[in-house]
Design an enzyme around this catalytic site. Structure first.
Site, PDB file in Angstrom:
ATOM      1  N   CYS A 227       0.846  -1.202   0.000  1.00 22.05           N
ATOM      2  CA  CYS A 227       0.000   0.000   0.000  1.00 22.05           C
ATOM      3  C   CYS A 227       0.881   1.252   0.000  1.00 22.05           C
ATOM      4  O   CYS A 227       0.552   2.269  -0.626  1.00 22.05           O
ATOM      5  CB  CYS A 227      -0.901   0.012   1.228  1.00 22.05           C
ATOM      6  SG  CYS A 227      -1.978  -1.417   1.409  1.00 22.05           S
TER       7      CYS A 227
ATOM      8  N   CYS B 268     -25.248  -4.259  19.145  1.00 15.14           N
ATOM      9  CA  CYS B 268     -26.530  -3.639  19.502  1.00 15.14           C
ATOM     10  C   CYS B 268     -27.697  -4.554  19.136  1.00 15.14           C
ATOM     11  O   CYS B 268     -28.666  -4.658  19.902  1.00 15.14           O
ATOM     12  CB  CYS B 268     -26.667  -2.289  18.807  1.00 15.14           C
ATOM     13  SG  CYS B 268     -25.592  -1.005  19.484  1.00 15.14           S
TER      14      CYS B 268
ATOM     15  N   CYS C 182     -32.375   4.698  21.697  1.00 16.13           N
ATOM     16  CA  CYS C 182     -31.256   5.036  22.583  1.00 16.13           C
ATOM     17  C   CYS C 182     -30.570   6.325  22.167  1.00 16.13           C
ATOM     18  O   CYS C 182     -30.253   7.172  23.015  1.00 16.13           O
ATOM     19  CB  CYS C 182     -30.233   3.902  22.599  1.00 16.13           C
ATOM     20  SG  CYS C 182     -30.760   2.415  23.492  1.00 16.13           S
ATOM     21  N   HIS C 183     -30.326   6.483  20.866  1.00 10.40           N
ATOM     22  CA  HIS C 183     -29.377   7.498  20.415  1.00 10.40           C
ATOM     23  C   HIS C 183     -30.011   8.795  19.929  1.00 10.40           C
ATOM     24  O   HIS C 183     -29.301   9.789  19.741  1.00 10.40           O
ATOM     25  CB  HIS C 183     -28.490   6.902  19.330  1.00 10.40           C
ATOM     26  CG  HIS C 183     -27.720   5.701  19.802  1.00 10.40           C
ATOM     27  ND1 HIS C 183     -26.885   5.758  20.896  1.00 10.40           N
ATOM     28  CD2 HIS C 183     -27.682   4.422  19.355  1.00 10.40           C
ATOM     29  CE1 HIS C 183     -26.355   4.561  21.097  1.00 10.40           C
ATOM     30  NE2 HIS C 183     -26.814   3.740  20.182  1.00 10.40           N
TER      31      HIS C 183
ATOM     32  N   CYS D 116     -32.516   1.597  16.934  1.00  5.73           N
ATOM     33  CA  CYS D 116     -31.351   2.439  17.255  1.00  5.73           C
ATOM     34  C   CYS D 116     -31.783   3.820  17.745  1.00  5.73           C
ATOM     35  O   CYS D 116     -31.178   4.387  18.659  1.00  5.73           O
ATOM     36  CB  CYS D 116     -30.460   2.606  16.031  1.00  5.73           C
ATOM     37  SG  CYS D 116     -30.008   1.081  15.175  1.00  5.73           S
TER      38      CYS D 116
ATOM     39  N   CYS E 223       2.078   3.207  -3.236  1.00  2.96           N
ATOM     40  CA  CYS E 223       1.256   4.273  -3.821  1.00  2.96           C
ATOM     41  C   CYS E 223       1.051   5.440  -2.861  1.00  2.96           C
ATOM     42  O   CYS E 223       0.961   6.595  -3.291  1.00  2.96           O
ATOM     43  CB  CYS E 223      -0.106   3.734  -4.234  1.00  2.96           C
ATOM     44  SG  CYS E 223      -0.075   2.553  -5.598  1.00  2.96           S
ATOM     45  N   HIS E 224       0.957   5.126  -1.574  1.00  3.87           N
ATOM     46  CA  HIS E 224       0.475   6.133  -0.622  1.00  3.87           C
ATOM     47  C   HIS E 224       1.511   6.581   0.400  1.00  3.87           C
ATOM     48  O   HIS E 224       1.184   7.388   1.279  1.00  3.87           O
ATOM     49  CB  HIS E 224      -0.752   5.589   0.115  1.00  3.87           C
ATOM     50  CG  HIS E 224      -1.870   5.182  -0.789  1.00  3.87           C
ATOM     51  ND1 HIS E 224      -2.556   6.091  -1.576  1.00  3.87           N
ATOM     52  CD2 HIS E 224      -2.413   3.963  -1.053  1.00  3.87           C
ATOM     53  CE1 HIS E 224      -3.491   5.446  -2.269  1.00  3.87           C
ATOM     54  NE2 HIS E 224      -3.419   4.160  -1.983  1.00  3.87           N
TER      55      HIS E 224
ATOM     56  N   ARG F 106     -20.121  -3.211  15.918  1.00  4.62           N
ATOM     57  CA  ARG F 106     -20.931  -2.520  16.931  1.00  4.62           C
ATOM     58  C   ARG F 106     -22.410  -2.637  16.603  1.00  4.62           C
ATOM     59  O   ARG F 106     -23.240  -2.801  17.511  1.00  4.62           O
ATOM     60  CB  ARG F 106     -20.510  -1.056  17.037  1.00  4.62           C
ATOM     61  CG  ARG F 106     -21.191  -0.309  18.179  1.00  4.62           C
ATOM     62  CD  ARG F 106     -20.853  -0.909  19.503  1.00  4.62           C
ATOM     63  NE  ARG F 106     -21.569  -0.256  20.600  1.00  4.62           N
ATOM     64  CZ  ARG F 106     -21.864  -0.837  21.742  1.00  4.62           C
ATOM     65  NH1 ARG F 106     -21.518  -2.089  21.965  1.00  4.62           N
ATOM     66  NH2 ARG F 106     -22.483  -0.164  22.695  1.00  4.62           N
TER      67      ARG F 106
ATOM     68  N   CYS G  98      -8.131  -2.653  -3.129  1.00  2.37           N
ATOM     69  CA  CYS G  98      -6.717  -2.352  -3.417  1.00  2.37           C
ATOM     70  C   CYS G  98      -5.820  -3.522  -3.006  1.00  2.37           C
ATOM     71  O   CYS G  98      -4.846  -3.838  -3.697  1.00  2.37           O
ATOM     72  CB  CYS G  98      -6.298  -1.092  -2.670  1.00  2.37           C
ATOM     73  SG  CYS G  98      -7.030   0.428  -3.322  1.00  2.37           S
TER      74      CYS G  98
END
Length: 397
Positions: free
Chosen positions: A211, A358, A316-317, A313, A214-215, A354, A250
């Site tokens: 990687c 939940c 709660c949020h 979801c 290229c980067h 995650r 990639c």
């Protein structure tokens, strides 16, 4: 063990699917605002009911309600306090609320503890065809609540400063010492995963390239703004492409490596390294163009109730952010810190993992990592946090 760790362990207990308390559905008939007859003709026991109320794998009433139980310090405040409830409501009225509060309030966040399982959405395989609580447990809880005839002193949730209105990262809900842990790269427990990702980033692939070819060795050639825009629309496939997918493409196309399984340890480490390169860059997912239908699909999932707990979801949020679920303060559930280190589990967690955690807390069967449902949900959740700065690897409870 410090208070934060104890809170985290309590939350972990909420995130496990039980194996013993679910039961066979016993049909019942409501009359007005109550179920006047005991389920199955059973007699409740207050002592057993108190145990069900306290147990985080059973009724877990303390997750949302405060009760006059002095030996239980962690009590939530999503629902009303229950001290004196036995003087205000009859056993039949209590029974209806425990069995199915939806009959009285269709918007409730209280789980339907004893309903026909076929009325629920995507229940976890482990408890499929069963009720949240057995008929006997419902009667035991009713018997216990009926003894609460005095106003009493209900337990209180921990006190925390509210971050106020507007958009808030989970960082805003952390204690000062946990913020300091995240901010210090030597103390941040997520940094070893970033370092592992850096090693993979610099490792030669099957064709001798890496990687870094290229980067740059430290990813200095990566564009932070581009990283902060994922998921992006991929015109070739006609669907969103997550950052994990882009890294994996990639990995295969540029390095001739065998692609990783979505959300595996190595791919999450690479994602953590790449996202860390964009730390401090505002999230900006473009949903004004072809991503819009996927955003709307994710939004629908975010607001859909799942599992035995019959929760979404948003409950709660959105509706209860800042309030307490037993010993854990609910946040807005923003995704700007993922992959993040969770003190409760002691590991780095990806966003889609995650999601699955939940779902399990809802006692719902999760979708597969990398599935279209989770990708849609990732589009929505990331775009929902547009403007928040990337914190990877964040530290959370």
């Amino acid at each position: 063990m410090n208070l934060g760790s104890r809170m985290s362990l309590l939350l972990v207990a909420l995130l496990s699917v039980p194996t013993v308390q679910a039961g066979r559905y016993v049909p019942w008939q409501a009359e007005g605002l109550s179920i006047p007859r005991p389920l199955g003709g059973l007699q409740g026991d207050p002592a057993r009911g108190r145990a069900v109320v306290i147990d985080s794998h059973q009724g877990n009433c303390l997750a949302c309600h405060r009760l006059p139980i002095a030996d239980q310090p962690f009590q939530g405040n999503l629902g009303p306090p229950l001290a004196g409830i036995g003087a205000r409501l009859s056993p039949g009225e209590l029974r209806l609320r425990v069995a199915d509060e939806r009959r009285l309030n269709p918007e409730t966040v209280m789980p339907p503890f004893h309903v026909d399982p076929r009325s629920l959405n995507q229940v976890a395989f482990a408890v499929e065809g069963q009720t949240f609580l057995s008929a006997q447990q419902v009667e035991d809880v009713v018997a216990y609540l009926s003894t609460l005839t005095e106003p009493g002193e209900a337990g209180t949730p921990p006190v925390a400063a509210s971050p106020g209105n507007g958009l808030h990262s989970g960082y805003d809900y952390l204690k000062p010492e946990t913020r300091a842990m995240q901010d210090d790269e030597f103390a941040n427990p997520g940094m070893p995963t970033v370092d592992r990702g850096r090693r993979l980033f610099n490792a030669e692939g099957e064709n001798g390239k890496s990687c870094a070819s290229c980067h740059g060795e430290d990813g200095e050639g990566l564009d932070p703004a581009r990283i902060a825009s994922y998921p992006v629309y991929d015109p070739d496939s006609g669907r969103p492409r997550t950052l994990q997918e882009q890294i994996n493409i990639c990995w295969e196309d540029q390095l001739d490596n065998i692609p990783y399984v979505y959300d595996c340890t190595e791919l999450v480490a690479l994602e953590a390294f790449v996202r860390h390169r964009a730390r401090g860059t505002p999230v900006q997912v473009d949903i004004d163009g072809p991503l819009r239908p996927f955003y709307e699909a994710g939004r629908k999932l975010y607001h859909t109730r799942f599992g035995q707990a019959n929760l979404a979801c948003t409950h709660c949020h959105d509706l209860h952010a800042g309030q307490w679920l037993r010993g854990q303060q609910l946040t807005q559930g923003q995704s700007n810190g993922f992959p993040e280190y969770r003190l409760g589990s002691g590991r780095i967690t990806s966003l889609q993992r995650r999601f699955s955690e939940c779902f399990r807390s809802f006692r719902a069967e999760p979708f597969e990592p990398g599935s279209q449902a989770y990708i849609d949900l990732e589009v929505y959740v990331n775009a929902r946090g547009n403007g928040l700065k990337i914190e990877t690897p964040a530290v959370r409870y």
